[in-house]
Every structure is written in structure tokens, then in C-alpha cells.
Scaffold this active site. Structure first.
Site, PDB file in Angstrom:
ATOM      1  N   TYR A 142       2.557   2.097  -8.676  1.00  0.00           N
ATOM      2  CA  TYR A 142       2.276   1.886  -7.255  1.00  0.00           C
ATOM      3  C   TYR A 142       3.466   1.269  -6.538  1.00  0.00           C
ATOM      4  O   TYR A 142       3.895   1.746  -5.491  1.00  0.00           O
ATOM      5  CB  TYR A 142       1.044   0.990  -7.125  1.00  0.00           C
ATOM      6  CG  TYR A 142       0.734   0.584  -5.712  1.00  0.00           C
ATOM      7  CD1 TYR A 142       0.059   1.445  -4.855  1.00  0.00           C
ATOM      8  CD2 TYR A 142       1.114  -0.664  -5.225  1.00  0.00           C
ATOM      9  CE1 TYR A 142      -0.231   1.073  -3.553  1.00  0.00           C
ATOM     10  CE2 TYR A 142       0.833  -1.041  -3.922  1.00  0.00           C
ATOM     11  CZ  TYR A 142       0.165  -0.169  -3.097  1.00  0.00           C
ATOM     12  OH  TYR A 142      -0.111  -0.537  -1.807  1.00  0.00           O
ATOM     13  N   ASP A 161       1.355  -2.940   2.437  1.00  0.00           N
ATOM     14  CA  ASP A 161       0.799  -3.089   1.088  1.00  0.00           C
ATOM     15  C   ASP A 161      -0.383  -4.042   1.204  1.00  0.00           C
ATOM     16  O   ASP A 161      -0.308  -5.203   0.831  1.00  0.00           O
ATOM     17  CB  ASP A 161       1.874  -3.642   0.146  1.00  0.00           C
ATOM     18  CG  ASP A 161       1.378  -3.802  -1.279  1.00  0.00           C
ATOM     19  OD1 ASP A 161       0.299  -3.281  -1.602  1.00  0.00           O
ATOM     20  OD2 ASP A 161       2.078  -4.464  -2.068  1.00  0.00           O
ATOM     21  N   SER A 162      -1.459  -3.524   1.757  1.00  0.00           N
ATOM     22  CA  SER A 162      -2.597  -4.388   2.059  1.00  0.00           C
ATOM     23  C   SER A 162      -3.750  -4.152   1.096  1.00  0.00           C
ATOM     24  O   SER A 162      -3.758  -3.198   0.333  1.00  0.00           O
ATOM     25  CB  SER A 162      -3.077  -4.135   3.488  1.00  0.00           C
ATOM     26  OG  SER A 162      -3.706  -2.873   3.573  1.00  0.00           O
ATOM     27  N   ASP A 185       1.882 -10.188  -4.012  1.00  0.00           N
ATOM     28  CA  ASP A 185       2.188 -10.256  -5.437  1.00  0.00           C
ATOM     29  C   ASP A 185       3.688 -10.167  -5.693  1.00  0.00           C
ATOM     30  O   ASP A 185       4.173 -10.544  -6.753  1.00  0.00           O
ATOM     31  CB  ASP A 185       1.442  -9.176  -6.216  1.00  0.00           C
ATOM     32  CG  ASP A 185       1.731  -7.770  -5.693  1.00  0.00           C
ATOM     33  OD1 ASP A 185       2.905  -7.341  -5.718  1.00  0.00           O
ATOM     34  OD2 ASP A 185       0.768  -7.096  -5.290  1.00  0.00           O
ATOM     35  N   GLY A 223      -0.533  -9.862   9.704  1.00  0.00           N
ATOM     36  CA  GLY A 223       0.460  -8.803   9.879  1.00  0.00           C
ATOM     37  C   GLY A 223       0.372  -8.103  11.205  1.00  0.00           C
ATOM     38  O   GLY A 223       1.388  -7.716  11.806  1.00  0.00           O
TER      39      GLY A 223
END
Length: 129
Positions: free
Chosen positions: A19, A113-114, A44, A96
Site C-alpha cells: 500500500y 492516506d486516511s 503511521d 486535513g
């Protein structure tokens, strides 16, 4: 190890690279000269790690709504959170959608990237965003 938010698996150490590499490298390789990158979410650090592999990038901004995601990732999944160690990374702890409203046209590439479109991430799946 697995990162779970609100009962939903976000990533696992075993296969996270599939990913992270796809979401980061695809847009960067499509741009002639990506210098200023924004990551919405991605607490992350995996996308940061991959974006940092591009030498043309001058600044990598990350806007994460939940500082605890970053803290937990640094502690429990350092192989991903290593992305935060790059000196080009600038961390913004806030929504965001609100960040984007104030920083229009500031970035060459924006990577979202939620988490799933519920709770705090819901606004990232609506037309204004």
C-alpha cells in the site's frame, strides 16, 4: 503488528509496503519535478518513508488529525514510523480539510492516506475537499 483505529485495521507490518509504495511512488513518478509534498493522514509514517526516497523532494508536510496515531506508530511500528525521521518532514496536527483550505496551491502533490469515511475522516470524502 497491526495498527487498528476505531476497530478497523489500518495496516499490518507484514504487507504494509504494498500500500505505502503504491500510494506514494505512483503520483511522484507521474510528476516531472515533485518538490513540495503533502500527506493528509498517514500517521503511521509509511508514506513519509516512501516519499523521502525521492531526491527531488524538498519538503514533506504531513497533516494528521490524531497525534496519538503518530506516537503509537513510533513506539510499536518503527519500521513505518521511520519516515518521521527525515529532516524534510514537517508535522501538522490538525484536520486535513481545514489545513487544505488555508494552503491551496502550495503543494506539487497531495496524497490522502486516511482512514475510512466515518468519524474525523468523513470530511475528506466530500466535495469541498
Amino acid at each position: 503488528r497491526v495498527l487498528v483505529l476505531d476497530g478497523i485495521i489500518q495496516c499490518t507490518e507484514f504487507d504494509e509496503f504494498c500500500y505505502q509504495e503504491m500510494i506514494a511512488h505512483t503520483p511522484l513518478f507521474c510528476h516531472d519535478n515533485p518538490e513540495y509534498i503533502l500527506v493528509i493522514g498517514g500517521g503511521d509514517g509509511g508514506v513519509l518513508r516512501e516519499v523521502a526516497k525521492h531526491s527531488s523532494v524538498k519538503e514533506i508536510h504531513i497533516c494528521e488529525i490524531d497525534e496519538d496515531v503518530i506516537t503509537v506508530s513510533k513506539k510499536f511500528i518503527p519500521s513505518m514510523a521511520v519516515g518521521f525521521e527525515d529532516p524534510r518532514v514537517k508535522v501538522h496536527i490538525e484536520d486535513g480539510n481545514e489545513f487544505m483550505r488555508r494552503h491551496k496551491n502550495n503543494f506539487d502533490i497531495i496524497i490522502t492516506d486516511s482512514s475510512d469515511p466515518i468519524g474525523p475522516a468523513a470530511s475528506l470524502f466530500k466535495e469541498p475537499y
